[in-house]
Design an enzyme around this catalytic site. Sequence first.
Site, PDB file in Angstrom:
ATOM      1  N   ASP A  62       0.818  -1.223   0.000  1.00 61.97           N
ATOM      2  CA  ASP A  62       0.000   0.000   0.000  1.00 61.97           C
ATOM      3  C   ASP A  62       0.850   1.271   0.000  1.00 61.97           C
ATOM      4  OD1 ASP A  62      -2.157  -1.838   0.455  1.00 61.97           O
ATOM      5  OD2 ASP A  62      -1.770  -1.705   2.608  1.00 61.97           O
ATOM      6  N   GLU A 271     -11.764  -0.058  -3.068  1.00 60.95           N
ATOM      7  CA  GLU A 271     -10.883   0.474  -2.026  1.00 60.95           C
ATOM      8  C   GLU A 271      -9.698   1.157  -2.703  1.00 60.95           C
ATOM      9  OE1 GLU A 271      -9.550  -2.867   0.273  1.00 60.95           O
ATOM     10  OE2 GLU A 271      -8.404  -3.744  -1.399  1.00 60.95           O
TER      11      GLU A 271
END
Length: 371
Positions: A62, A271
Amino acid sequence: MSTLNKMRFGTPFYIAALGVLLSCNSSNSSANKNDTATAATDTTAKVKFLSPPLVKDIYTADPSAHVFNGKIYIYPSHDYDAGIKENDNGDHFAMKDYHIFSMDSIGGPVTDHGVALDVKDIPWAGRQLWAPDVAYKSGTYYLYFPLKNKQDVFQIGVATSKNPAGPFKAEHEPIAGSYSIDPAVFTDTDGKTYMYFGGIWGGQLQQWANGKRVNDSKTDLKNDDAPALSCKVVRLKDNMKEFDGAPQDAVILDSLGKPLLGKDHDRRFFEGSWMHKYDNKYYFTYSTGDTHLLCYAVGDSPMGPFTYKGVLMKPVQGWTTHHSIIEFKGKWYIFYHDTELSGKTHLRNIKVTELTHNADGTIAVIDPFIK
C-alpha cells in the site's frame, strides 16, 4: 468461501496465475512465519515481473508516495505473518506499525527510517494498522492512518511530526466523523486539502450511512442494480486534524452520466483511492478489489463527480492491489505492490514504474508482467 475461491478470472493472466497462487499458498503454509522477506517458490520465480521490489528485508504494501524537499518519501503498510487464517474480512492483514522509506532518485538506494508509529503508542488503538497517507502544511507532516478501535470498528487517526521520516505522535482520539479505511490526502493548487477514504468488505464502508453505522454487513449493499457504494471525500480544516463538514460521495459515472452499479465489478470502486491532478483535470484512481484492477475516472472538481475512463494497471500477483501516483523530475510514476517475494497474499512488497499520460488525457495501461 475463501478469498481465492471468490476471484473472478476475467483475463488470461488469471487463468494462468491461479495455479501460481494456489501453489504459493500451499507450499508456503508453514514458511515465512517471521518478519524477514524470503525468496518465492520456484513456481512464482518463473513469472517475469515488470519491476523489482524496492524493499526486501521486510514486507511492505500500500505505498503512499510523496515528494518532500526534493526527495521521494514512501509511507507503506508493514506486512508480517501473524499466523491468522486468510478470510474475506482481512483479519490476516494484521499490521501493527509503520516504517517510512525515502529515495533520492528512481532506481537509487532506498533508506529505511525505521518505525515511525506503533499501534502500542496510539491511545485509542484496537488492532490492524492498514494503508496510510501523509500530507504537509506549515512545517508539520500529518500521517493519516486507518485503525480498528477497541470496538473493532475502523476509524481514521492522525499523527504529526516535524520530519517527513518521523517519528510521528498520534492524537488521543480518531478524527471525529471518520470511518472505514484507506485515507488518501490531496492538496490542490489553491491550498485546499481533501481526504478520500473508504473500502468495502473488510474495510466496513458498507456498514455506514449518513455518518452512522447502520449494519454489520461483511461485503457490500447486496443490491446489484443500485448505484455502487462510493468512496467518500471531505475537505480538511486548516488544522489538518478535522473534517470541514460531512463526507460526501465521490461518485463515478459511466459515459452516459449514470452512476456505476453495484454489479459492475470491473469498474466500480472497492478500495485504495488516490487523487492526482494533470492538465487541470482531477484523476481519481482506485482498486476494483475482487476483479483486481486499478482504474481511473476524471472530473473537473476534487469533490467529483468523476467519469470512468478505463484501466490503468492490469492485475498484479496477489489478491490486493493498491497504489499512489506522483510527479518527480518531470516524469510520472506509480507506486504499487505485489507478492513477488513471498507468493502469499498478505506478505507483499512495494514497487515503482513509470506512468504515462497520453496526449488525449488517457493513461497508458500498465502490465505488471513482462510477456
